[in-house]
Design a protein around this motif. Sequence first.
Motif, PDB file in Angstrom:
ATOM      1  N   HIS A   1       0.336  -4.615   4.347  1.00  0.00           N
ATOM      2  CA  HIS A   1      -0.701  -4.099   5.144  1.00  0.00           C
ATOM      3  C   HIS A   1      -0.873  -4.239   6.630  1.00  0.00           C
ATOM      4  O   HIS A   1      -1.536  -3.641   7.321  1.00  0.00           O
ATOM      5  N   PHE A   2      -0.458  -5.522   6.982  1.00  0.00           N
ATOM      6  CA  PHE A   2      -0.672  -6.066   8.225  1.00  0.00           C
ATOM      7  C   PHE A   2       0.354  -6.940   8.794  1.00  0.00           C
ATOM      8  O   PHE A   2       0.600  -7.977   8.532  1.00  0.00           O
ATOM      9  N   PRO A   3       1.553  -6.100   9.068  1.00  0.00           N
ATOM     10  CA  PRO A   3       2.737  -6.919   9.361  1.00  0.00           C
ATOM     11  C   PRO A   3       2.761  -7.968  10.567  1.00  0.00           C
ATOM     12  O   PRO A   3       3.638  -8.800  10.645  1.00  0.00           O
ATOM     13  N   ASP A   4       1.789  -7.720  11.290  1.00  0.00           N
ATOM     14  CA  ASP A   4       1.668  -8.692  12.559  1.00  0.00           C
ATOM     15  C   ASP A   4       0.594  -9.838  12.194  1.00  0.00           C
ATOM     16  O   ASP A   4       0.010 -10.498  12.910  1.00  0.00           O
ATOM     17  N   TRP A   5       0.379 -10.132  10.904  1.00  0.00           N
ATOM     18  CA  TRP A   5      -1.037 -10.883  10.551  1.00  0.00           C
ATOM     19  C   TRP A   5      -0.559 -12.467  11.033  1.00  0.00           C
ATOM     20  O   TRP A   5      -1.705 -13.181  11.354  1.00  0.00           O
ATOM     21  N   GLN A   6       0.607 -12.785  11.028  1.00  0.00           N
ATOM     22  CA  GLN A   6       0.758 -14.234  11.121  1.00  0.00           C
ATOM     23  C   GLN A   6       0.690 -14.448  12.824  1.00  0.00           C
ATOM     24  O   GLN A   6       0.776 -15.708  13.243  1.00  0.00           O
ATOM     25  N   HIS A   7       0.753 -13.322  13.565  1.00  0.00           N
ATOM     26  CA  HIS A   7       0.702 -13.581  15.170  1.00  0.00           C
ATOM     27  C   HIS A   7      -0.748 -14.104  15.424  1.00  0.00           C
ATOM     28  O   HIS A   7      -0.946 -14.881  16.598  1.00  0.00           O
ATOM     29  N   TYR A   8      -1.703 -13.950  15.035  1.00  0.00           N
ATOM     30  CA  TYR A   8      -3.275 -14.196  14.971  1.00  0.00           C
ATOM     31  C   TYR A   8      -3.927 -15.052  13.886  1.00  0.00           C
ATOM     32  O   TYR A   8      -4.705 -15.753  14.065  1.00  0.00           O
ATOM     33  N   ASP A   9      -3.111 -15.120  12.883  1.00  0.00           N
ATOM     34  CA  ASP A   9      -3.609 -16.112  11.579  1.00  0.00           C
ATOM     35  C   ASP A   9      -2.683 -17.405  11.539  1.00  0.00           C
ATOM     36  O   ASP A   9      -1.775 -17.474  10.808  1.00  0.00           O
ATOM     37  N   CYS A  10      -2.792 -18.269  12.662  1.00  0.00           N
ATOM     38  CA  CYS A  10      -2.089 -19.392  12.745  1.00  0.00           C
ATOM     39  C   CYS A  10      -2.379 -20.577  11.935  1.00  0.00           C
ATOM     40  O   CYS A  10      -3.466 -20.852  11.291  1.00  0.00           O
ATOM     41  N   GLY A  11      -1.202 -21.496  11.664  1.00  0.00           N
ATOM     42  CA  GLY A  11      -1.437 -22.402  10.448  1.00  0.00           C
ATOM     43  C   GLY A  11      -0.751 -22.225   9.091  1.00  0.00           C
ATOM     44  O   GLY A  11      -0.735 -21.108   8.902  1.00  0.00           O
ATOM     45  N   ASP A  12      -0.581 -23.443   8.517  1.00  0.00           N
ATOM     46  CA  ASP A  12      -0.069 -23.287   7.354  1.00  0.00           C
ATOM     47  C   ASP A  12      -1.094 -23.008   6.214  1.00  0.00           C
ATOM     48  O   ASP A  12      -1.940 -23.870   6.165  1.00  0.00           O
ATOM     49  N   TYR A  13      -0.896 -22.271   5.043  1.00  0.00           N
ATOM     50  CA  TYR A  13      -1.689 -22.384   3.816  1.00  0.00           C
ATOM     51  C   TYR A  13      -1.150 -23.272   2.862  1.00  0.00           C
ATOM     52  O   TYR A  13       0.062 -23.123   2.925  1.00  0.00           O
ATOM     53  N   TRP A  14      -2.205 -23.664   1.947  1.00  0.00           N
ATOM     54  CA  TRP A  14      -1.523 -24.421   0.805  1.00  0.00           C
ATOM     55  C   TRP A  14      -2.135 -24.126  -0.517  1.00  0.00           C
ATOM     56  O   TRP A  14      -3.342 -23.422  -0.489  1.00  0.00           O
ATOM     57  N   HIS A  15      -1.299 -24.334  -1.593  1.00  0.00           N
ATOM     58  CA  HIS A  15      -1.894 -24.195  -2.909  1.00  0.00           C
ATOM     59  C   HIS A  15      -2.144 -25.466  -3.462  1.00  0.00           C
ATOM     60  O   HIS A  15      -1.538 -26.171  -3.681  1.00  0.00           O
ATOM     61  N   TYR A  16      -3.635 -25.497  -3.603  1.00  0.00           N
ATOM     62  CA  TYR A  16      -4.672 -26.806  -4.178  1.00  0.00           C
ATOM     63  C   TYR A  16      -4.894 -26.441  -5.506  1.00  0.00           C
ATOM     64  O   TYR A  16      -5.145 -25.288  -5.946  1.00  0.00           O
ATOM     65  N   ILE A  17      -4.893 -27.588  -6.260  1.00  0.00           N
ATOM     66  CA  ILE A  17      -5.402 -27.485  -7.746  1.00  0.00           C
ATOM     67  C   ILE A  17      -6.393 -28.752  -7.885  1.00  0.00           C
ATOM     68  O   ILE A  17      -5.898 -29.792  -7.716  1.00  0.00           O
ATOM     69  N   VAL A  18      -7.606 -28.445  -8.160  1.00  0.00           N
ATOM     70  CA  VAL A  18      -8.330 -29.620  -8.997  1.00  0.00           C
ATOM     71  C   VAL A  18      -8.855 -29.293 -10.218  1.00  0.00           C
ATOM     72  O   VAL A  18      -8.985 -28.113 -10.447  1.00  0.00           O
ATOM     73  N   GLN A  19      -9.399 -30.204 -10.910  1.00  0.00           N
ATOM     74  CA  GLN A  19      -9.953 -30.086 -12.372  1.00  0.00           C
ATOM     75  C   GLN A  19     -11.292 -29.879 -12.422  1.00  0.00           C
ATOM     76  O   GLN A  19     -12.071 -30.978 -11.754  1.00  0.00           O
ATOM     77  N   SER A  20     -11.836 -29.153 -13.340  1.00  0.00           N
ATOM     78  CA  SER A  20     -13.144 -29.022 -13.696  1.00  0.00           C
ATOM     79  C   SER A  20     -13.097 -29.132 -15.331  1.00  0.00           C
ATOM     80  O   SER A  20     -13.276 -27.965 -15.863  1.00  0.00           O
ATOM     81  N   ASP A  21     -13.426 -30.367 -15.614  1.00  0.00           N
ATOM     82  CA  ASP A  21     -13.541 -30.423 -17.398  1.00  0.00           C
ATOM     83  C   ASP A  21     -12.152 -29.463 -17.924  1.00  0.00           C
ATOM     84  O   ASP A  21     -10.966 -30.038 -17.792  1.00  0.00           O
ATOM     85  N   LYS A  22     -12.351 -28.381 -18.712  1.00  0.00           N
ATOM     86  CA  LYS A  22     -11.369 -27.698 -19.240  1.00  0.00           C
ATOM     87  C   LYS A  22     -10.596 -26.492 -18.317  1.00  0.00           C
ATOM     88  O   LYS A  22      -9.719 -25.964 -18.565  1.00  0.00           O
ATOM     89  N   PHE A  23     -11.268 -26.669 -17.227  1.00  0.00           N
ATOM     90  CA  PHE A  23     -10.708 -25.431 -16.188  1.00  0.00           C
ATOM     91  C   PHE A  23      -9.934 -26.005 -15.022  1.00  0.00           C
ATOM     92  O   PHE A  23     -10.035 -27.323 -14.794  1.00  0.00           O
ATOM     93  N   TYR A  24      -8.874 -25.325 -14.409  1.00  0.00           N
ATOM     94  CA  TYR A  24      -8.174 -25.806 -13.254  1.00  0.00           C
ATOM     95  C   TYR A  24      -8.835 -24.788 -12.365  1.00  0.00           C
ATOM     96  O   TYR A  24      -8.778 -23.672 -12.388  1.00  0.00           O
ATOM     97  N   VAL A  25      -9.275 -25.338 -10.965  1.00  0.00           N
ATOM     98  CA  VAL A  25      -9.604 -24.525 -10.008  1.00  0.00           C
ATOM     99  C   VAL A  25      -8.531 -24.699  -8.866  1.00  0.00           C
ATOM    100  O   VAL A  25      -8.156 -25.618  -8.313  1.00  0.00           O
ATOM    101  N   GLU A  26      -8.033 -23.175  -8.642  1.00  0.00           N
ATOM    102  CA  GLU A  26      -7.014 -23.199  -7.884  1.00  0.00           C
ATOM    103  C   GLU A  26      -7.403 -22.560  -6.542  1.00  0.00           C
ATOM    104  O   GLU A  26      -8.129 -21.619  -6.388  1.00  0.00           O
ATOM    105  N   VAL A  27      -6.994 -23.212  -5.122  1.00  0.00           N
ATOM    106  CA  VAL A  27      -7.308 -22.803  -3.950  1.00  0.00           C
ATOM    107  C   VAL A  27      -6.359 -22.670  -2.924  1.00  0.00           C
ATOM    108  O   VAL A  27      -5.319 -23.473  -2.995  1.00  0.00           O
ATOM    109  N   ILE A  28      -6.186 -21.495  -2.399  1.00  0.00           N
ATOM    110  CA  ILE A  28      -5.163 -21.224  -1.193  1.00  0.00           C
ATOM    111  C   ILE A  28      -6.220 -21.632   0.089  1.00  0.00           C
ATOM    112  O   ILE A  28      -7.024 -20.681   0.117  1.00  0.00           O
ATOM    113  N   ALA A  29      -6.019 -22.706   0.677  1.00  0.00           N
ATOM    114  CA  ALA A  29      -6.609 -22.842   1.965  1.00  0.00           C
ATOM    115  C   ALA A  29      -5.684 -23.524   2.912  1.00  0.00           C
ATOM    116  O   ALA A  29      -4.637 -23.940   2.669  1.00  0.00           O
ATOM    117  N   LYS A  30      -6.214 -23.737   4.181  1.00  0.00           N
ATOM    118  CA  LYS A  30      -5.108 -24.484   5.135  1.00  0.00           C
ATOM    119  C   LYS A  30      -5.681 -25.922   5.115  1.00  0.00           C
ATOM    120  O   LYS A  30      -4.545 -26.604   5.617  1.00  0.00           O
TER     121      LYS A  30
END
Length: 249
Positions: A203-232
């Motif tokens: 949808h946005f071929p040049d998005w990496q030109h203005y959204d700088c920095g690396d994103y990461w896939h994080y996981i934290v646990q909430s009792d029986k759930f896993y909460v997954e977050v994509i963030a910098k």
Amino acid sequence: MNTPQKWLRFLINEDCTFEQLLDNLEQTFNSTFTYKNDSSIAKAKLDDFTIMVHDKIDRIFDIALRPTYILSFMIARDKCLNCHVEEHIQTTLTSHGITYQQSQVKDLAYPIELPFWQAPNNDLVIKSSGDKLTAYCKIWYKPAKYSKFTGIFQFSDVWAMRFERNKQLAYYSHCDGDDFNACYWIIPESSWLEQLKNERQSHFPDWQHYDCGDYWHYIVQSDKFYVEVIAKQIEISKKQLNGIFLAKK
């Protein structure tokens, strides 16, 4: 707490015991490895990186876990700009006669120890505002004894978040084990993050030109759930807070 920038994962097929391998690695990196007698994981912390060695034998039940030893390096964020760190590790292994095979597994979750003991059977409280997300957890100061402090996970530049249930306790089938009281996980080679990038690219071929920095896939646990977050970035702390965990009516 900053997100480590890079992991290296090697398979070591040495015909020796776990203790013999650790002795060799201690001489190789001039460092002391620590491990519990019933643990299959040993660790050493150096200035530039942390080393984790996974035994191929379960030390409690004396059964084979895998055909090779696993050697993982977690490189400190401020050292990653120096491209010679990875080369130094590989050269050091080779010069000391340690034969290895580099392994990069898709969706492998790496555990990172938390600076507090997250209460394992309690839900997180999650609050969000804009592209920031904060998760609060209860803390033990010893088994089943709650601390007066609250654990805080602060995510910035959040792209996506989801809940997962009915997964294995160690999360993915490909997951480095750990012997931490509490940890969170990071997936450097994430299929989910790759999917999000491809979709955005369409949808946005040049998005990496203005959204700088690396994103990461994080996981934290909430009792029986896993909460997954994509963030910098994630910042982890603990504070005395009131009113976060309200009693259920």
